[in-house]
Design a protein around this motif. Structure first.
Motif, PDB file in Angstrom:
ATOM      1  N   LEU A  99      -4.203  11.270   5.568  1.00 25.69           N
ATOM      2  CA  LEU A  99      -3.937  11.719   6.936  1.00 25.69           C
ATOM      3  C   LEU A  99      -3.110  12.983   6.899  1.00 25.69           C
ATOM      4  O   LEU A  99      -2.115  13.062   6.176  1.00 25.69           O
ATOM      5  CB  LEU A  99      -3.182  10.625   7.703  1.00 25.69           C
ATOM      6  N   PRO A 100      -3.481  14.000   7.700  1.00 25.64           N
ATOM      7  CA  PRO A 100      -2.741  15.262   7.677  1.00 25.64           C
ATOM      8  C   PRO A 100      -1.287  15.069   8.101  1.00 25.64           C
ATOM      9  O   PRO A 100      -1.014  14.362   9.075  1.00 25.64           O
ATOM     10  CB  PRO A 100      -3.476  16.131   8.705  1.00 25.64           C
ATOM     11  N   GLY A 101      -0.388  15.679   7.355  1.00 24.42           N
ATOM     12  CA  GLY A 101       1.020  15.693   7.747  1.00 24.42           C
ATOM     13  C   GLY A 101       1.852  14.523   7.286  1.00 24.42           C
ATOM     14  O   GLY A 101       3.076  14.553   7.384  1.00 24.42           O
ATOM     15  N   VAL A 102       1.203  13.477   6.774  1.00 24.06           N
ATOM     16  CA  VAL A 102       1.928  12.263   6.390  1.00 24.06           C
ATOM     17  C   VAL A 102       2.428  12.391   4.944  1.00 24.06           C
ATOM     18  O   VAL A 102       1.704  12.875   4.069  1.00 24.06           O
ATOM     19  CB  VAL A 102       1.008  11.032   6.565  1.00 24.06           C
ATOM     20  N   LEU A 103       3.653  11.944   4.700  1.00 25.30           N
ATOM     21  CA  LEU A 103       4.292  12.131   3.389  1.00 25.30           C
ATOM     22  C   LEU A 103       3.440  11.594   2.246  1.00 25.30           C
ATOM     23  O   LEU A 103       3.208  12.303   1.264  1.00 25.30           O
ATOM     24  CB  LEU A 103       5.671  11.454   3.375  1.00 25.30           C
ATOM     25  N   ILE A 104       2.982  10.335   2.350  1.00 21.43           N
ATOM     26  CA  ILE A 104       2.321   9.761   1.179  1.00 21.43           C
ATOM     27  C   ILE A 104       0.986  10.464   0.903  1.00 21.43           C
ATOM     28  O   ILE A 104       0.552  10.545  -0.233  1.00 21.43           O
ATOM     29  CB  ILE A 104       2.177   8.224   1.264  1.00 21.43           C
ATOM     30  N   ALA A 105       0.364  11.006   1.942  1.00 24.20           N
ATOM     31  CA  ALA A 105      -0.876  11.760   1.731  1.00 24.20           C
ATOM     32  C   ALA A 105      -0.586  13.107   1.072  1.00 24.20           C
ATOM     33  O   ALA A 105      -1.317  13.542   0.165  1.00 24.20           O
ATOM     34  CB  ALA A 105      -1.591  11.970   3.056  1.00 24.20           C
ATOM     35  N   ALA A 106       0.487  13.768   1.521  1.00 24.58           N
ATOM     36  CA  ALA A 106       0.853  15.057   0.918  1.00 24.58           C
ATOM     37  C   ALA A 106       1.208  14.886  -0.551  1.00 24.58           C
ATOM     38  O   ALA A 106       0.896  15.738  -1.389  1.00 24.58           O
ATOM     39  CB  ALA A 106       2.026  15.671   1.679  1.00 24.58           C
ATOM     40  N   LEU A 107       1.850  13.771  -0.882  1.00 26.55           N
ATOM     41  CA  LEU A 107       2.189  13.511  -2.285  1.00 26.55           C
ATOM     42  C   LEU A 107       0.933  13.200  -3.090  1.00 26.55           C
ATOM     43  O   LEU A 107       0.755  13.717  -4.204  1.00 26.55           O
ATOM     44  CB  LEU A 107       3.189  12.346  -2.374  1.00 26.55           C
ATOM     45  N   ALA A 108       0.056  12.380  -2.527  1.00 25.31           N
ATOM     46  CA  ALA A 108      -1.183  12.035  -3.239  1.00 25.31           C
ATOM     47  C   ALA A 108      -2.006  13.286  -3.521  1.00 25.31           C
ATOM     48  O   ALA A 108      -2.622  13.410  -4.588  1.00 25.31           O
ATOM     49  CB  ALA A 108      -1.989  11.031  -2.428  1.00 25.31           C
ATOM     50  N   ALA A 109      -1.998  14.231  -2.588  1.00 27.00           N
ATOM     51  CA  ALA A 109      -2.730  15.482  -2.792  1.00 27.00           C
ATOM     52  C   ALA A 109      -2.140  16.286  -3.945  1.00 27.00           C
ATOM     53  O   ALA A 109      -2.808  17.172  -4.492  1.00 27.00           O
ATOM     54  CB  ALA A 109      -2.707  16.311  -1.512  1.00 27.00           C
ATOM     55  N   ARG A 110      -0.894  15.977  -4.312  1.00 30.79           N
ATOM     56  CA  ARG A 110      -0.240  16.615  -5.468  1.00 30.79           C
ATOM     57  C   ARG A 110      -0.231  15.686  -6.676  1.00 30.79           C
ATOM     58  O   ARG A 110       0.592  15.831  -7.573  1.00 30.79           O
ATOM     59  CB  ARG A 110       1.179  17.026  -5.091  1.00 30.79           C
ATOM     60  N   SER A 111      -1.090  14.682  -6.652  1.00 29.83           N
ATOM     61  CA  SER A 111      -1.248  13.725  -7.749  1.00 29.83           C
ATOM     62  C   SER A 111      -0.015  12.854  -7.975  1.00 29.83           C
ATOM     63  O   SER A 111       0.248  12.409  -9.092  1.00 29.83           O
ATOM     64  CB  SER A 111      -1.634  14.438  -9.059  1.00 29.83           C
ATOM     65  N   ILE A 112       0.768  12.625  -6.908  1.00 31.63           N
ATOM     66  CA  ILE A 112       1.917  11.723  -7.004  1.00 31.63           C
ATOM     67  C   ILE A 112       1.593  10.464  -6.201  1.00 31.63           C
ATOM     68  O   ILE A 112       1.431  10.533  -4.980  1.00 31.63           O
ATOM     69  CB  ILE A 112       3.204  12.384  -6.459  1.00 31.63           C
ATOM     70  N   PRO A 113       1.481   9.306  -6.873  1.00 32.43           N
ATOM     71  CA  PRO A 113       1.232   8.067  -6.139  1.00 32.43           C
ATOM     72  C   PRO A 113       2.385   7.760  -5.192  1.00 32.43           C
ATOM     73  O   PRO A 113       3.547   8.062  -5.494  1.00 32.43           O
ATOM     74  CB  PRO A 113       1.140   7.005  -7.242  1.00 32.43           C
ATOM     75  N   ALA A 114       2.064   7.159  -4.054  1.00 28.56           N
ATOM     76  CA  ALA A 114       3.103   6.889  -3.062  1.00 28.56           C
ATOM     77  C   ALA A 114       2.682   5.736  -2.170  1.00 28.56           C
ATOM     78  O   ALA A 114       1.487   5.531  -1.920  1.00 28.56           O
ATOM     79  CB  ALA A 114       3.364   8.140  -2.211  1.00 28.56           C
ATOM     80  N   ILE A 115       3.681   4.992  -1.705  1.00 26.37           N
ATOM     81  CA  ILE A 115       3.454   3.901  -0.765  1.00 26.37           C
ATOM     82  C   ILE A 115       4.474   3.998   0.365  1.00 26.37           C
ATOM     83  O   ILE A 115       5.546   4.587   0.197  1.00 26.37           O
ATOM     84  CB  ILE A 115       3.529   2.504  -1.438  1.00 26.37           C
ATOM     85  N   GLU A 116       4.102   3.426   1.506  1.00 30.83           N
ATOM     86  CA  GLU A 116       4.988   3.492   2.671  1.00 30.83           C
ATOM     87  C   GLU A 116       5.044   2.123   3.328  1.00 30.83           C
ATOM     88  O   GLU A 116       4.018   1.583   3.732  1.00 30.83           O
ATOM     89  CB  GLU A 116       4.451   4.541   3.651  1.00 30.83           C
ATOM     90  N   GLY A 117       6.262   1.560   3.417  1.00 31.72           N
ATOM     91  CA  GLY A 117       6.442   0.231   3.988  1.00 31.72           C
ATOM     92  C   GLY A 117       6.877   0.301   5.440  1.00 31.72           C
ATOM     93  O   GLY A 117       7.417   1.311   5.910  1.00 31.72           O
ATOM     94  N   GLU A 118       6.622  -0.799   6.143  1.00 31.47           N
ATOM     95  CA  GLU A 118       7.054  -0.946   7.535  1.00 31.47           C
ATOM     96  C   GLU A 118       7.727  -2.305   7.669  1.00 31.47           C
ATOM     97  O   GLU A 118       7.183  -3.321   7.239  1.00 31.47           O
ATOM     98  CB  GLU A 118       5.847  -0.895   8.482  1.00 31.47           C
ATOM     99  N   ILE A 119       8.912  -2.310   8.268  1.00 30.06           N
ATOM    100  CA  ILE A 119       9.579  -3.585   8.538  1.00 30.06           C
ATOM    101  C   ILE A 119      10.530  -3.398   9.721  1.00 30.06           C
ATOM    102  O   ILE A 119      11.128  -2.330   9.883  1.00 30.06           O
ATOM    103  CB  ILE A 119      10.321  -4.087   7.267  1.00 30.06           C
ATOM    104  N   GLY A 120      10.646  -4.444  10.546  1.00 32.25           N
ATOM    105  CA  GLY A 120      11.684  -4.501  11.579  1.00 32.25           C
ATOM    106  C   GLY A 120      11.529  -3.499  12.701  1.00 32.25           C
ATOM    107  O   GLY A 120      10.436  -3.070  13.048  1.00 32.25           O
ATOM    108  N   GLY A 121      12.642  -3.117  13.283  1.00 31.81           N
ATOM    109  CA  GLY A 121      12.650  -2.194  14.408  1.00 31.81           C
ATOM    110  C   GLY A 121      13.861  -2.412  15.285  1.00 31.81           C
ATOM    111  O   GLY A 121      14.855  -3.010  14.860  1.00 31.81           O
TER     112      GLY A 121
END
Ligand SMILES: [Zn+2]
Length: 338
Positions: free
Chosen positions: A195-217
């Motif tokens: 997805l454009p603009g999202v951190l984990i996508a920008a990292l993946a495009a630079r060959s850096i694996p990444a994950i993003e968690g969601e919890i609470g609020g």
């Protein structure tokens, strides 16, 4: 003078070019000055570098990309206490609050430019403050990492069930992201395209694996929630060989995509479903009431699924995303059988 301010300030030197290299048993707190503020003082990112007795993987854990999502901030503070140099292999970079301009304002978006940081990665060196911040994170802090874990939640006005997103791309970056998501220990996984603009996508495009968690609020730091983040990160660290001990048996994964439903009208939202509830296509999830209590809109799901999140603040604007349905999904590229 407030003692905590004095001690925190003394412990964190301000640097313009943070040295993230491995040195045995190194432990340092810094503030990385990534841009000048309009008052002439530096805008900074607080960070901590923890190195083990031996070199190994370089892992970054970041929270506070959105300023009103706080469970991850508390989790990173707890990780700082729990992780010792002696018990660690490799380098752990902790970034407890990536977006201080948003955190200070208690808002999702950066208060200095009104920009959502997680929509402008990989950023621009000469852009707005949020774009400069994005650039600093991707091009300086995370550039040499083997994996980046980003901890989110719903903002001040909502709540959600925990889930973990990974980048669903062909090849080793997608596989490493998926393996890290599994090691984190959440059963509910979201395969994400680039997805454009999202951190984990920008990292993946630079060959850096990444994950993003969601919890609470709701702007809370509920101990049950942030401790799940702490144990999840430790699970990833055991998976990478940074901490000793067996990896936990991973739960059978459930794959979903995210379907947000917008308010059909502005007014008072009376919700009729709870988190985790199964819903069927065509079901009414809630109603919208006008100032006199008359029903002026029905919130209807167009798909089967499970209620994954909703806005808890009952007054809603028309078109605002107020309720999230998880829809059954499958990764398109990542091999889930290996
Ligand atoms: Zn967020």
């Amino acid at each position: 003078m407030v003692a905590g301010w004095a001690s925190g300030d003394a412990m964190a030197a301000i640097v313009t070019g943070p040295d993230l290299r491995y040195r045995p048993l190194r432990r340092e707190r810094l503030r990385y000055a990534f841009a000048p503020g309009i008052d002439g003082t530096s805008l900074t990112i607080p960070l901590e570098i923890i190195c083990g007795a031996s070199d190994g993987p370089h892992l970054a854990v970041v929270a506070g990309v959105h300023g009103d999502e706080l469970e991850g901030v508390r989790a990173i503070q707890a990780l700082s206490t729990a992780i010792t140099c002696e018990g660690l292999a490799g380098t752990l970079l902790l970034v407890p609050i990536a977006n201080l301009p948003a955190y200070t304002a208690r808002t999702r978006r950066g208060a200095l430019d009104g920009v959502d940081l997680n929509r402008v990665f990989p950023g621009r060196a000469s852009g707005s403050i949020s774009e400069q911040l994005a650039h600093a994170l991707v091009h300086v802090l995370f550039a040499e990492m083997q994996l980046v874990v980003s901890l989110h939640g719903l903002g001040g006005y909502g709540t959600l069930l925990p889930w973990m997103e990974f980048v669903d791309v062909p090849g080793p970056v997608g596989q490493a992201s998926y393996a890290a998501a599994r090691a984190f220990g959440f059963a509910d996984l979201m395969p994400l395209p680039l997805l454009p603009g999202v951190l984990i996508a920008a990292l993946a495009a630079r060959s850096i694996p990444a994950i993003e968690g969601e919890i609470g609020g709701q702007g809370m730091i509920d101990a049950t929630n942030w401790q799940r983040y702490v144990s999840g990160v430790m699970g990833v660290m055991r998976h990478l060989g940074m901490l000793a001990g067996p990896t936990m048996p991973a739960l059978a994964p459930r794959f979903w995509d995210l379907y947000w439903i917008a308010a059909p009208a502005g007014g008072l939202f009376e919700r009729r479903v709870a988190l985790g509830e199964q819903v069927a296509s065509g079901q009414t999830l809630g109603i919208i009431l006008d100032p006199f209590g008359d029903v002026i809109g029905e919130v209807v799901t167009p798909c089967d699924g499970v209620i994954g999140a909703y806005q808890t603040f009952a007054s809603v604007y028309p078109g605002e995303q107020i309720i999230l349905v998880w829809r059954r999904s499958r990764p398109r590229h990542v091999n889930t059988t290996s």
